[in-house]
Design an enzyme around this catalytic site. Structure first.
Site, PDB file in Angstrom:
ATOM      1  N   TYR A   1      -2.178   2.945   0.639  1.00 45.04           N
ATOM      2  CA  TYR A   1      -0.945   3.065  -0.140  1.00 45.04           C
ATOM      3  C   TYR A   1      -0.216   1.730  -0.198  1.00 45.04           C
ATOM      4  O   TYR A   1       0.270   1.311  -1.255  1.00 45.04           O
ATOM      5  CB  TYR A   1      -0.059   4.141   0.485  1.00 45.04           C
TER       6      TYR A   1
ATOM      7  N   HIS B   1       7.134  13.580   4.537  1.00 47.11           N
ATOM      8  CA  HIS B   1       7.619  12.549   5.445  1.00 47.11           C
ATOM      9  C   HIS B   1       8.391  13.174   6.601  1.00 47.11           C
ATOM     10  O   HIS B   1       8.689  14.357   6.606  1.00 47.11           O
ATOM     11  CB  HIS B   1       8.486  11.543   4.678  1.00 47.11           C
TER      12      HIS B   1
ATOM     13  N   SER C   1       7.509   0.186  -1.706  1.00 45.92           N
ATOM     14  CA  SER C   1       7.740   0.881  -0.436  1.00 45.92           C
ATOM     15  C   SER C   1       7.801  -0.146   0.681  1.00 45.92           C
ATOM     16  O   SER C   1       7.117  -1.170   0.636  1.00 45.92           O
ATOM     17  CB  SER C   1       6.607   1.872  -0.163  1.00 45.92           C
ATOM     18  N   SER C   2       8.579   0.154   1.699  1.00 43.83           N
ATOM     19  CA  SER C   2       8.690  -0.775   2.829  1.00 43.83           C
ATOM     20  C   SER C   2       7.412  -0.849   3.652  1.00 43.83           C
ATOM     21  O   SER C   2       7.271  -1.737   4.496  1.00 43.83           O
ATOM     22  CB  SER C   2       9.855  -0.376   3.736  1.00 43.83           C
TER      23      SER C   2
ATOM     24  N   LYS D   1       0.799  -0.654  -3.458  1.00 45.33           N
ATOM     25  CA  LYS D   1       2.165  -1.067  -3.756  1.00 45.33           C
ATOM     26  C   LYS D   1       2.297  -2.593  -3.814  1.00 45.33           C
ATOM     27  O   LYS D   1       3.042  -3.133  -4.631  1.00 45.33           O
ATOM     28  CB  LYS D   1       3.133  -0.473  -2.737  1.00 45.33           C
TER      29      LYS D   1
END
Length: 313
Positions: A137, A180, A108-109, A141
């Site tokens: 999170y 989101h 994820s960015s 990641k």
């Protein structure tokens, strides 16, 4: 991959996993292994190892994760860290133990620092503090991509990682409590249109800049990477284009056909002020996104309306 390779898509019921299944099926890959989370608890190391021992997949797309928006990330902090650490560690280690030909881990960015220089290059990882609301999170990641990187370095396996930007599309989560921003706004505007509400409230100031990638484009990129990319370093996946939350809201408003007014609740958090990926590494490899933001929103809203009774809302 050839069309008869056994391919395991972890998280095949989710937004990314279901897009991968659609894309793989369209491209002629027929030997897919798609256990549900009810059939296989990916947090259970013994269960995951037994699954790999029995199925012996050739290729693994690791798209399974516990995900959510700002509110969910900030509320369920321990779950987001523990569940994601367990899922990725169990799958990556079992893939190594049972001789998987290649694995692709989906990150994820949000792994990048909160105040990261823009656009965000892969080399900016771990150069600053993370956004506090989704730090657990992000840490999970980062651990996943570092697992892949170091399994490659120590064991000589082919485990690659892709870091996508903000995703949306068919089979998204439209629950206002933990979704989101894009699907949440789509559901808000749809409800306001149906109820003839005079206003729709948008969290924050509307000024943060975000990049959005249609999930079917991501699936295409992941298959491309699985077939062509072999570097230890992870690769960003995005459009290279950004839009403000206000502009996003206005686009969704127009697609939905809502005619009321926007109200910005500035007591709510904005999150990271700007998030744009540098996608030059992926572009140089030969891939770029095809779906414009408006096209993607139109396709998503069409699916949303047709499947309203069964969406995750």
């Amino acid at each position: 991959m050839d069309t008869q390779s056994k391919i395991y898509v972890a998280g095949s019921r989710g937004l990314v996993g279901s897009a991968l299944v659609r894309a793989l099926s369209r491209q002629g890959y027929e030997n897919l292994v798609l256990p549900s989370s009810q059939a296989l608890d990916l947090r259970n190391q013994a269960a995951v190892d037994e699954f790999f021992a029995q199925e012996k997949p050739d290729y693994v797309f690791l798209a399974a994760a516990k995900v959510g928006g700002i509110q969910a990330n900030n509320t369920y902090r321990a779950e987001f860290l523990y569940d994601n650490l367990m899922i990725e560690a169990n799958i990556i280690h079992s893939a190594y133990r049972h001789g998987v030909t290649k694995l692709l881990f989906l990150g994820s960015s949000c792994i990048y620092p909160k105040l990261c220089p823009q656009p965000m290059q892969e080399d900016y990882l771990l150069t600053g503090f993370l956004e506090p609301t989704n730090e657990p999170y992000a840490i999970a990641k980062i651990a996943g991509l570092k697992l892949c990187e170091n399994y490659c370095r120590q064991y000589g396996v082919s485990f690659i990682s892709a870091m996508p930007t903000n995703l949306y599309g068919i089979n998204d989560n439209f629950n206002l409590a933990n979704s989101h921003v894009l699907p949440a706004l789509m559901r808000k505007f749809h409800a306001a249109k149906v109820n003839d509400d005079p206003t729709v409230t948008v969290w924050g100031t509307g000024t943060p800049l975000r990049e959005f990638l249609y999930v079917d484009d991501l699936a295409d990129a992941l298959i491309f990477l699985m077939n062509t990319y072999n570097r230890v370093e992870f690769v960003n996946v995005g459009t290279g284009q950004e839009v403000s939350i206000k502009e996003l809201a206005l686009t969704i408003k127009a697609v939905v056909g809502y005619e009321g007014e926007l109200v910005f609740d500035t007591t709510k958090p904005d999150g990271t002020p700007r998030k744009l990926l540098d996608v030059s590494r992926l572009t140089a490899a030969g891939w770029q996104a095809k779906t414009s933001l408006k096209q993607g929103i139109e396709q998503t809203y069409s699916w949303f309306v047709q499947n309203y009774d069964t969406i995750r809302a």
